[in-house]
Every structure is written in C-alpha cells, then in structure tokens.
Design a protein around this motif. Structure first.
Motif, mmCIF file in Angstrom:
data_model
loop_
_atom_site.group_PDB
_atom_site.id
_atom_site.type_symbol
_atom_site.label_atom_id
_atom_site.label_comp_id
_atom_site.label_asym_id
_atom_site.label_seq_id
_atom_site.Cartn_x
_atom_site.Cartn_y
_atom_site.Cartn_z
ATOM 1 N N LEU A 70 -19.626 19.737 26.930
ATOM 2 C CA LEU A 70 -20.657 18.705 26.952
ATOM 3 C C LEU A 70 -21.134 18.467 28.378
ATOM 4 C CD1 LEU A 70 -19.268 15.957 24.533
ATOM 5 C CD2 LEU A 70 -20.629 17.975 24.008
ATOM 6 N N GLU A 71 -22.252 17.765 28.477
ATOM 7 C CA GLU A 71 -22.820 17.406 29.771
ATOM 8 C C GLU A 71 -23.007 15.894 29.829
ATOM 9 O OE1 GLU A 71 -26.449 19.555 29.780
ATOM 10 O OE2 GLU A 71 -25.488 21.524 29.820
ATOM 11 N N GLY A 72 -22.743 15.315 30.975
ATOM 12 C CA GLY A 72 -22.884 13.868 31.100
ATOM 13 C C GLY A 72 -23.132 13.454 32.538
ATOM 14 N N LEU A 115 -26.187 9.809 13.977
ATOM 15 C CA LEU A 115 -27.586 10.129 13.702
ATOM 16 C C LEU A 115 -28.459 9.788 14.906
ATOM 17 C CD1 LEU A 115 -29.703 11.064 11.621
ATOM 18 C CD2 LEU A 115 -29.875 8.683 10.863
ATOM 19 N N LEU A 116 -29.152 10.804 15.442
ATOM 20 C CA LEU A 116 -30.034 10.604 16.594
ATOM 21 C C LEU A 116 -31.507 10.580 16.214
ATOM 22 C CD1 LEU A 116 -28.394 13.003 19.228
ATOM 23 C CD2 LEU A 116 -27.972 10.550 18.897
ATOM 24 N N GLY A 145 -27.080 9.609 27.676
ATOM 25 C CA GLY A 145 -27.459 8.260 28.056
ATOM 26 C C GLY A 145 -26.900 7.174 27.173
ATOM 27 N N VAL A 146 -26.039 7.536 26.194
ATOM 28 C CA VAL A 146 -25.559 6.562 25.205
ATOM 29 C C VAL A 146 -24.046 6.605 25.026
ATOM 30 C CG1 VAL A 146 -25.695 5.832 22.784
ATOM 31 C CG2 VAL A 146 -27.739 6.695 23.940
ATOM 32 N N LEU A 204 -29.415 4.736 13.046
ATOM 33 C CA LEU A 204 -29.535 5.459 14.305
ATOM 34 C C LEU A 204 -28.463 5.029 15.304
ATOM 35 C CD1 LEU A 204 -33.410 5.512 14.829
ATOM 36 C CD2 LEU A 204 -31.942 7.469 14.300
ATOM 37 N N PHE A 205 -27.910 6.023 16.008
ATOM 38 C CA PHE A 205 -26.953 5.830 17.108
ATOM 39 C C PHE A 205 -25.645 5.170 16.671
ATOM 40 C CE2 PHE A 205 -31.197 5.945 19.027
ATOM 41 C CZ PHE A 205 -31.036 7.067 19.830
ATOM 42 N N SER A 206 -25.267 5.384 15.426
ATOM 43 C CA SER A 206 -23.954 4.939 14.956
ATOM 44 C C SER A 206 -23.317 6.065 14.152
ATOM 45 C CB SER A 206 -24.072 3.673 14.104
ATOM 46 O OG SER A 206 -24.894 3.905 12.975
#
Length: 234
Positions: free
Chosen positions: A87-89, A46-47, A105-106, A35-37
C-alpha cells in the motif's frame, strides 16, 4: 494500489414510498450512506458506486409502511486490503517507535519499530524527526513523506486499520524508490492512468453525496421531519 478492486453485485435496495417519484435518486441516496465504511457483504470499504435499476417492477414488503424492494445492478469500487499487499500512504506522525500514515487520505496505518527496517535510523529534528537510511542518506522518511509499505494485519472492526511493515523489498520513501527501484518505477508508468480514473470516480461519488445531502436539507427545511427506516440486501 493492490487494495483497490472493482466488483459487480446484484442488490435489492428498499425504498420508502415517499421516494417513489424518483427511484433512481432514492437508490443512490441509500447506497451513499454506505460510503467509506466497511461492509461485510462487500468484504471491503465502499469508495464509489454506479448503479442501474434492473426493472420497473418492485416487490412491496408487508408491514405498516410498505417499503418496496428495487433490484439494481451495481458496479462497486472497494478498498479491501489484505496481508502481504503493498500500500501507499502519507506520513502524518512519526517517532522513534512508530510511523503513522494515512492511505487514500482516509484510512489509518501504523508501522511499529519492530517492522521498520534496521537500515533506517531515527534522528530527532526540529520538525519532529525523520528516519534516514544508513546506506543512502537521501532515502528519508519524515512527516509528509509518501511511503510504500507491506500489510501485516487488517482490523476490519476499525474500518480497515492497517498494521504495516517497511521490511520487505520495494518499500520505503516513494520519492526515493521512484529513482532507485526499477520495479517501482515501471509500476508508476503503468499505473498512473488507472489511479487517475479511480480518483475521478471517488471524487464524483463524493460530489454526488454532497449534492444529495444539500437537497435533503432544503427539503427537510420545508416540511416536518419524518424518521425513515433504511435497508439494503444483497
């Protein structure tokens, strides 16, 4: 958000014999380590994941420790930004030369001065400064603002770090765009439900991952530590 996509994959997850009593949990634990990599095999980060064990049979590997391969059907939620996507941030830091934001958020994104539309003028304030549109003083980008921007480049070596741009149309402060940009306003009304469902999936996977970690700590505190080799193949 364009960079989010769902994918289906047939995987083989290799499980240590000590986890044979609860294969589903072992498979979930293996996938949660990803996850998150960024993963080349998925062409994205992968979320979240939902897996189904395809069979009660597994292939045992030859070797000193006979891991067994479990075939699984996986539904994956991936973060896979590409050039020209929107994208949004959230703005975390800004100055005259750049705007730095965080996506979901990441993930980090940077917009350099050459990619900030000339209609924006930087004004230094006590809160660190802000960009104000020359054509509408209510169009403001400051720390904490949610912005829409276009993707120029993606660095997968830095976990999908984004170089972005505020020059294309339909970019800027999301608050301002929601009132003055008809195309973005229509996207909001049609995209809220999907965004909510995605948020629930990500949060559920984070909770599951924390639960597995906590259970591992309890188990490891009750028995001597043993190193484990982990592997996964598509």
């Amino acid at each position: 958000m364009e960079a989010l996509r769902e994918a289906v994959s047939e995987l083989t997850v290799y499980v240590h014999p000590s986890n044979a009593a609860d294969v589903r949990r072992a498979v979930a634990r293996q996938l949660s380590t990803l996850l998150f990599s960024y993963e080349d095999r998925f062409e994205g980060v992968l979320l979240a994941h939902e897996v189904t064990v395809e069979s009660n049979q597994a292939k045992i590997l030859n070797g000193l420790v006979p891991y067994f391969g479990v075939p699984v059907h996986a539904n994956l939620l991936l973060y896979s930004p590409q050039p020209d996507m929107i994208l949004e941030g959230k703005v975390e830091l800004l100055g005259k030369q750049s705007i730095h934001a965080v996506v979901l958020g990441v993930f980090s994104a940077a917009i350099m001065s050459d990619d900030i539309h000339e209609k924006f003028k930087f004004k230094r304030k006590g809160d660190g400064g802000r960009f104000i549109s020359r054509s509408d003083k209510h169009h403001i980008i400051k720390k904490g603002s949610m912005i829409r921007f276009s993707v120029k480049r993606v660095d997968t070596e830095m976990n999908c770090h984004i170089t972005g741009s505020l020059i294309p149309p339909h970019t800027g402060s999301m608050l301002w765009l929601s009132i003055h940009d008809a195309e973005y306003a229509s996207e909001i009304s049609s995209g809220n439900k999907r965004a909510s469902n995605i948020g629930i999936k990500i949060e559920q996977n984070e909770q599951d991952h924390r639960t597995l970690d906590n259970e591992d700590r309890v188990i490891n505190s009750e028995r001597p530590h043993k190193s484990r080799k982990r592997s996964l193949e598509e």
